[in-house]
Design a protein around this motif. Structure first.
Motif, PDB file in Angstrom:
ATOM      1  N   LYS A 212      49.831  17.127  29.781  1.00 15.36           N
ATOM      2  CA  LYS A 212      49.073  18.163  30.491  1.00 15.36           C
ATOM      3  C   LYS A 212      49.991  19.336  30.818  1.00 15.36           C
ATOM      4  O   LYS A 212      51.074  19.146  31.375  1.00 15.36           O
ATOM      5  CB  LYS A 212      48.470  17.589  31.774  1.00 15.36           C
ATOM      6  N   PRO A 213      49.593  20.554  30.467  1.00 15.06           N
ATOM      7  CA  PRO A 213      50.416  21.730  30.770  1.00 15.06           C
ATOM      8  C   PRO A 213      50.704  21.818  32.271  1.00 15.06           C
ATOM      9  O   PRO A 213      49.860  21.487  33.109  1.00 15.06           O
ATOM     10  CB  PRO A 213      49.544  22.902  30.292  1.00 15.06           C
ATOM     11  N   GLU A 214      51.916  22.269  32.590  1.00 14.96           N
ATOM     12  CA  GLU A 214      52.308  22.346  33.994  1.00 14.96           C
ATOM     13  C   GLU A 214      51.438  23.306  34.784  1.00 14.96           C
ATOM     14  O   GLU A 214      51.237  23.130  35.987  1.00 14.96           O
ATOM     15  CB  GLU A 214      53.786  22.752  34.090  1.00 14.96           C
ATOM     16  N   ASP A 215      50.941  24.340  34.127  1.00 18.42           N
ATOM     17  CA  ASP A 215      50.119  25.323  34.839  1.00 18.42           C
ATOM     18  C   ASP A 215      48.630  24.979  34.810  1.00 18.42           C
ATOM     19  O   ASP A 215      47.797  25.809  35.184  1.00 18.42           O
ATOM     20  CB  ASP A 215      50.342  26.722  34.257  1.00 18.42           C
ATOM     21  N   TRP A 216      48.301  23.776  34.369  1.00 14.62           N
ATOM     22  CA  TRP A 216      46.888  23.378  34.304  1.00 14.62           C
ATOM     23  C   TRP A 216      46.391  23.086  35.713  1.00 14.62           C
ATOM     24  O   TRP A 216      46.893  22.197  36.399  1.00 14.62           O
ATOM     25  CB  TRP A 216      46.726  22.144  33.428  1.00 14.62           C
TER      26      TRP A 216
ATOM     27  N   ASP B  94      35.543  28.105  45.756  1.00 15.31           N
ATOM     28  CA  ASP B  94      35.703  27.836  44.332  1.00 15.31           C
ATOM     29  C   ASP B  94      37.054  28.349  43.868  1.00 15.31           C
ATOM     30  O   ASP B  94      37.466  29.473  44.203  1.00 15.31           O
ATOM     31  CB  ASP B  94      34.591  28.515  43.527  1.00 15.31           C
ATOM     32  N   ASN B  95      37.748  27.503  43.111  1.00 14.54           N
ATOM     33  CA  ASN B  95      39.071  27.860  42.627  1.00 14.54           C
ATOM     34  C   ASN B  95      38.947  28.778  41.415  1.00 14.54           C
ATOM     35  O   ASN B  95      38.437  28.347  40.372  1.00 14.54           O
ATOM     36  CB  ASN B  95      39.843  26.592  42.265  1.00 14.54           C
ATOM     37  N   PRO B  96      39.395  30.008  41.513  1.00 15.27           N
ATOM     38  CA  PRO B  96      39.273  30.922  40.364  1.00 15.27           C
ATOM     39  C   PRO B  96      40.134  30.511  39.173  1.00 15.27           C
ATOM     40  O   PRO B  96      39.876  30.910  38.039  1.00 15.27           O
ATOM     41  CB  PRO B  96      39.723  32.262  40.943  1.00 15.27           C
ATOM     42  N   ASN B  97      41.125  29.671  39.414  1.00 16.51           N
ATOM     43  CA  ASN B  97      42.023  29.236  38.330  1.00 16.51           C
ATOM     44  C   ASN B  97      41.665  27.857  37.773  1.00 16.51           C
ATOM     45  O   ASN B  97      42.409  27.292  36.970  1.00 16.51           O
ATOM     46  CB  ASN B  97      43.472  29.213  38.836  1.00 16.51           C
ATOM     47  N   TYR B  98      40.512  27.337  38.211  1.00 14.61           N
ATOM     48  CA  TYR B  98      40.104  25.989  37.788  1.00 14.61           C
ATOM     49  C   TYR B  98      39.817  25.957  36.284  1.00 14.61           C
ATOM     50  O   TYR B  98      39.064  26.767  35.764  1.00 14.61           O
ATOM     51  CB  TYR B  98      38.863  25.572  38.569  1.00 14.61           C
ATOM     52  N   LYS B  99      40.419  24.998  35.593  1.00  9.66           N
ATOM     53  CA  LYS B  99      40.256  24.879  34.141  1.00  9.66           C
ATOM     54  C   LYS B  99      39.477  23.624  33.745  1.00  9.66           C
ATOM     55  O   LYS B  99      39.296  23.360  32.557  1.00  9.66           O
ATOM     56  CB  LYS B  99      41.625  24.853  33.457  1.00  9.66           C
ATOM     57  N   GLY B 100      39.040  22.858  34.731  1.00 11.66           N
ATOM     58  CA  GLY B 100      38.336  21.631  34.416  1.00 11.66           C
ATOM     59  C   GLY B 100      39.277  20.443  34.333  1.00 11.66           C
ATOM     60  O   GLY B 100      40.495  20.569  34.483  1.00 11.66           O
ATOM     61  N   THR B 101      38.697  19.254  34.083  1.00  9.78           N
ATOM     62  CA  THR B 101      39.510  18.046  33.958  1.00  9.78           C
ATOM     63  C   THR B 101      40.223  18.045  32.605  1.00  9.78           C
ATOM     64  O   THR B 101      39.601  18.237  31.560  1.00  9.78           O
ATOM     65  CB  THR B 101      38.628  16.790  34.079  1.00  9.78           C
ATOM     66  N   TRP B 102      41.517  17.825  32.657  1.00  7.57           N
ATOM     67  CA  TRP B 102      42.285  17.808  31.408  1.00  7.57           C
ATOM     68  C   TRP B 102      42.041  16.489  30.684  1.00  7.57           C
ATOM     69  O   TRP B 102      42.138  15.408  31.269  1.00  7.57           O
ATOM     70  CB  TRP B 102      43.778  17.965  31.704  1.00  7.57           C
TER      71      TRP B 102
END
Length: 405
Positions: free
Chosen positions: A216-220, A282-290
């Motif tokens: 998982k990317p560190e910035d995920w 709501d988290n604007p940086n949310y990318k979903g479940t990896w």
């Protein structure tokens, strides 16, 4: 030409009958059944004996005879050898009937099939087998149908939970294994489970595995919400969870020297608000479940012959029972699915006859118990009357005569 067609149709109708095989058919019809079966003498086990009987209730006194476990808290191990065969390219049907007449609380009701290497006089729980199939009951938590296959030297249990019957009547259990790697489990001729051997057992490694090189990317960012940075805790928020009871008063008989300094009991604080938490945004940086990416498993090798038993040669009952009384019958090993179905279809008549006889027996026992209870009650009343008679004072004349004496 018409004659040719009739002959051809007749031949085609006969072909399936010619090609079908019955490897074992045991109905325990003769008193000499033990001549064909061998008891295990494995050391360290206290084995019980089977007896030939139709039980205490049945549909047909002769046709319903089977072998019954006869001793409580015993291991049972008996087997029959037959001409070895392979099920390559054809169905394998394993079928038998079980009647837990004793209302079993804990014990096995399954069969095992072995290859020709089995030493029948030394058969025991650790003896390698090809298939184990049938009901197993122990208390309210275990009431299952075992379907276990040996594959490359290891026993594999089915991944599904198949519930068995737990009443006192006869039930037919049927396992069908087909050369396309599919299977069916039937109870009383009704299909209760089916599927693919590869899907429902862990014979093979998984086709896909997680990519070991993927991380998982560190910035995920997988947090759907975050605390509101502008939300502040109110100044009056913090209140104690418990406070001294304002309505409590020191008892009049309280002695500070003897009882210590009096303190009012603690009660819940109605103003307590709990631990403060900022509002969530709501988290604007949310990318979903990896999701970990998958790759083909290099250890996976397909096998289109999982179903295959290269050699089946012995059928055995190898089990433990706390309370004896189970009757086994109607053993059939064949490649003829229709024959097995026709045989199992008779179970409805068997059950109907068993229920009719058992209900009559239960009714007769109920009446007998009532009569005995009434006799016991009448006897108690008579005994009570006799005691009362003994305790009653005698007439004056008798008393006077006694006084004169």
């Amino acid at each position: 030409m018409a004659y040719f067609r009739i002959v051809t149709i007749a031949i085609l109708a006969i072909v399936p009958l010619i090609n079908s095989e019955i490897y074992v058919e045991e109905k325990f019809e003769n008193a000499n059944w033990e001549e064909k079966w061998i008891y295990s003498k494995h050391p360290g086990k206290e084995f019980g004996k089977f007896v030939l009987t139709a039980g205490t209730f049945y549909n047909d006194a002769e046709a319903d005879k089977g072998i019954q476990t006869s001793q409580d808290a015993r291991f049972y191990a008996v087997s029959k050898k037959f001409k070895g065969f392979s099920n390559e390219g054809k169905p394998l049907v394993l079928q038998f009937s079980v009647k837990h007449e004793q209302n079993i609380d804990c014990g096995g009701g399954y069969v095992k099939v072995f290859d020709c290497s089995l030493d029948q006089t030394d058969m025991h729980g650790e003896s390698p087998y090809e298939i184990m199939f049938g009901p197993d009951i122990c208390g309210p938590g275990t009431k299952k149908v075992h379907v276990i296959f040996s594959y490359k030297g290891k026993n594999h249990l089915i991944n599904k939970d198949i519930r068995c019957k737990d009443d006192v009547y006869t039930h037919f259990y049927t396992l069908i294994v087909k050369p396309d790697n599919t299977y069916e489990v039937l109870i009383d001729n009704e299909k209760i489970e089916s599927g693919n051997l590869e899907d429902d057992w862990d014979f093979l490694p998984p086709k896909k595995i997680k990519d070991p090189s993927a991380k998982k990317p560190e910035d995920w960012d997988d947090k759907a919400t975050i605390p509101d940075p502008d939300d502040k805790k109110p100044e009056d928020w913090d209140k104690p969870e418990h406070i001294p009871d304002p309505d409590a008063t020191k008892p009049e008989d309280w002695d500070d020297e003897m009882d210590g300094e009096w303190e009012p009991p603690m009660v819940d604080n109605p103003e307590y608000k709990g631990e403060w938490q900022p509002k969530q945004l709501d988290n604007p940086n949310y990318k979903g479940t990896w999701e970990h990416p998958e790759i083909d498993n290099p250890d996976y090798v397909s096998d289109d012959k999982i179903y295959l038993r290269k050699e089946i040669c012995v059928l055995g009952f190898d089990l433990w029972q706390v309370k004896s009384g189970t009757i086994f019958d109607n053993v059939l090993i064949t490649d003829d699915i229709e024959l097995a179905s026709k045989t199992a279809a008779e179970v409805k008549n068997t059950q109907a006859g068993e229920k009719k006889m058992k209900e009559a027996q239960d009714e007769a026992q109920r009446k007998k118990d009532e009569e005995e209870a009434k006799k016991s009650s009448d006897k108690e009343e008579d005994d009570d009357e006799e005691e009362e008679d003994k305790d009653e004072p005698r007439p004056d004349s008798e008393q006077s005569e006694h006084d004169e004496l």
